[in-house]
Design a protein around this motif. Structure first.
Motif, PDB file in Angstrom:
ATOM      1  N   GLY B  75     -42.895 -41.410  79.225  1.00 55.99           N
ATOM      2  CA  GLY B  75     -44.000 -41.203  78.150  1.00 55.99           C
ATOM      3  C   GLY B  75     -45.763 -42.063  79.123  1.00 55.99           C
ATOM      4  N   LYS B  76     -45.283 -43.136  79.301  1.00 55.18           N
ATOM      5  CA  LYS B  76     -46.580 -43.438  80.057  1.00 55.18           C
ATOM      6  C   LYS B  76     -47.054 -42.504  80.917  1.00 55.18           C
ATOM      7  CE  LYS B  76     -46.880 -48.554  78.161  1.00 55.18           C
ATOM      8  NZ  LYS B  76     -46.031 -49.651  79.179  1.00 55.18           N
ATOM      9  N   THR B 126     -36.366 -52.374  66.940  1.00 57.18           N
ATOM     10  CA  THR B 126     -37.345 -52.379  66.956  1.00 57.18           C
ATOM     11  C   THR B 126     -38.011 -52.473  68.010  1.00 57.18           C
ATOM     12  OG1 THR B 126     -36.834 -54.383  65.329  1.00 57.18           O
ATOM     13  CG2 THR B 126     -38.805 -54.398  67.108  1.00 57.18           C
ATOM     14  N   ALA B 127     -37.344 -51.960  69.154  1.00 55.65           N
ATOM     15  CA  ALA B 127     -37.639 -51.631  70.822  1.00 55.65           C
ATOM     16  C   ALA B 127     -38.246 -50.214  70.440  1.00 55.65           C
ATOM     17  CB  ALA B 127     -36.366 -51.962  71.607  1.00 55.65           C
ATOM     18  N   TRP B 128     -37.283 -49.680  70.025  1.00 51.34           N
ATOM     19  CA  TRP B 128     -37.877 -48.235  69.723  1.00 51.34           C
ATOM     20  C   TRP B 128     -39.266 -47.839  69.172  1.00 51.34           C
ATOM     21  CZ3 TRP B 128     -38.170 -43.075  71.411  1.00 51.34           C
ATOM     22  CH2 TRP B 128     -38.761 -42.279  70.706  1.00 51.34           C
ATOM     23  N   ALA B 129     -39.407 -48.553  67.494  1.00 48.77           N
ATOM     24  CA  ALA B 129     -40.504 -48.703  67.196  1.00 48.77           C
ATOM     25  C   ALA B 129     -41.842 -49.143  67.967  1.00 48.77           C
ATOM     26  CB  ALA B 129     -40.090 -49.582  65.952  1.00 48.77           C
ATOM     27  N   THR B 130     -41.554 -50.302  68.881  1.00 44.79           N
ATOM     28  CA  THR B 130     -42.459 -50.545  69.520  1.00 44.79           C
ATOM     29  C   THR B 130     -42.750 -49.734  70.471  1.00 44.79           C
ATOM     30  OG1 THR B 130     -41.843 -52.727  69.038  1.00 44.79           O
ATOM     31  CG2 THR B 130     -43.522 -52.461  70.758  1.00 44.79           C
ATOM     32  N   ILE B 132     -42.968 -47.227  70.265  1.00 44.89           N
ATOM     33  CA  ILE B 132     -44.046 -45.723  70.294  1.00 44.89           C
ATOM     34  C   ILE B 132     -45.239 -46.042  69.093  1.00 44.89           C
ATOM     35  CG2 ILE B 132     -43.590 -43.981  67.951  1.00 44.89           C
ATOM     36  CD1 ILE B 132     -41.676 -42.948  69.934  1.00 44.89           C
ATOM     37  N   ALA B 133     -45.015 -47.165  68.322  1.00 46.60           N
ATOM     38  CA  ALA B 133     -46.656 -47.852  68.185  1.00 46.60           C
ATOM     39  C   ALA B 133     -47.330 -47.951  69.348  1.00 46.60           C
ATOM     40  CB  ALA B 133     -46.351 -48.737  67.746  1.00 46.60           C
ATOM     41  N   GLU B 134     -46.926 -48.024  70.414  1.00 47.36           N
ATOM     42  CA  GLU B 134     -48.051 -48.536  72.034  1.00 47.36           C
ATOM     43  C   GLU B 134     -47.911 -47.826  72.720  1.00 47.36           C
ATOM     44  OE1 GLU B 134     -48.812 -50.563  73.008  1.00 47.36           O
ATOM     45  OE2 GLU B 134     -49.154 -50.071  75.304  1.00 47.36           O
ATOM     46  N   ARG B 135     -47.363 -46.258  72.212  1.00 48.58           N
ATOM     47  CA  ARG B 135     -47.842 -45.329  72.151  1.00 48.58           C
ATOM     48  C   ARG B 135     -48.881 -44.238  71.755  1.00 48.58           C
ATOM     49  NH1 ARG B 135     -43.246 -40.281  74.018  1.00 48.58           N
ATOM     50  NH2 ARG B 135     -42.680 -41.701  75.170  1.00 48.58           N
ATOM     51  N   ASN B 136     -48.887 -44.608  70.650  1.00 50.21           N
ATOM     52  CA  ASN B 136     -49.943 -43.964  69.662  1.00 50.21           C
ATOM     53  C   ASN B 136     -50.893 -44.888  69.378  1.00 50.21           C
ATOM     54  OD1 ASN B 136     -48.609 -41.691  68.407  1.00 50.21           O
ATOM     55  ND2 ASN B 136     -46.901 -42.891  66.936  1.00 50.21           N
TER      56      ASN B 136
END
Lengths: 210, 210
Positions: B75-76, B126-130, B132-136
């Motif tokens: 993503g990054k 948790t890892a996945w949500a993290t 996504i949160a970082e990408r957002n």
């Protein structure tokens, strides 16, 4: 009053099929409440419902097939298609009803389980996509009525509008992994409403087939 | 110029950690290309990367941990945060980049696998949500800049806007089970733009913490 079936068991096929399905879905729900998704088997549902295991294999094939059918039925009975006379209020009611259903841990677990199954199994994927398409088709009546009242331009894509209402709720559930609360429901409905009014879901050149 | 590490191998921990991670993620990607998600194991990644299996268990714990980390990195690098000078164009570029990444069958399979893992495992969730949160969080710079230019009202929730761009793409992928094409990307960006302009993502009374 319904005609009494013959003693030989010759009932109308539609009626028997519907009754079998009702018995199987009720048993599925009871088994899920008793043992959760992980413990669900076709055998248990057959035993509880009194329906032959062979019938279950033939009509639902897998546990996921059963759960998808149950979710479709829950959607129909627990997410009524609102008709308040206003597009804004209809979308809001729809979003709040979806959120209320998916906020229940048991329903959330079902949806999560079905999405996981859809990833592994093309059959579960097709069944789940069909349930979602059918639900969007029903809900798109909201948009048809809004077009009829002159709230939205003719040619507005009803499926696109109702998908836009649902998408943020599924995103919260499956991607952001957070609570499907009233706040996200209100936001999803308001965003879909604003986008629809601005013409985002009204293709300019090609209204396309219905 | 960086200080040369001592011959004893005493490098800066940050540098070594970063190199280990790069080697492990590169090996994960190669293993995925060779054998797919189903065939991926920590052992294979250890062997290919030359990193101790114990290190992999300690830092990534599971195959899902590895894949989530890889997705975050993809993503990054593959979804750069656009800065065109216009909110509308920024959101459009963001949506098209996400769609282009998720349209690749290999990436789509990774996302599907991670979502399925997140349903089963709280750690993967948790890892996945993290990620996504970082990408957002990164993408919400788009909204900050738009507020700075006066395109959006102060207090607009950047995470809500970028989530609104992504939600229809994930809905298409995971729920409607259809193609993540440019059409849905354009529609998602235009809808998020219209909703943001109309103030849906600008809480009236409580702008809330940043």
């Amino acid at each position: 009053m319904d005609a009494k079936p013959h003693a030989t068991g010759a009932v109308r096929p539609g009626g028997r099929t519907a009754r079998t399905r009702a018995a199987v879905l009720a048993a599925t729900r009871e088994e899920l409440e008793a043992g959760g998704y992980a413990g669900l088997t076709l055998e248990k549902v057959a035993e509880r419902s009194g329906v032959h295991l062979a019938t279950l294999y033939r009509r639902w094939r897998t546990v996921e097939g059963l759960v998808v059918d149950l979710l479709g039925e829950m959607g129909k009975t627990e997410i009524p298609i609102p008709d308040t006379g206003s597009l804004k209020d209809d979308l809001r009611a729809l979003a709040l009803d979806i959120a209320a259903l998916y906020r229940q841990p048991r329903t959330r677990a079902l949806v999560e389980g079905v999405v996981a199954a859809a990833v592994r199994s093309p059959e579960a994927s097709t069944a789940w996509a069909t349930v979602i398409a059918e639900r969007n088709r029903l809900a798109s009546r909201i948009v048809e009525r809004a077009v009829g009242r002159g709230e939205l331009p003719p040619g507005t894509d009803g499926i696109a509008v109702t998908s836009a209402v649902g998408a943020p709720l599924y995103y919260r559930l499956l991607v952001a992994r957070g609570p499907v609360d009233d706040e996200i429901a209100e936001s999803a409905a308001a965003a879909a409403y604003a986008a629809a009014l601005s013409g985002v879901f009204t293709p300019g050149d090609s209204p396309g087939p219905p």
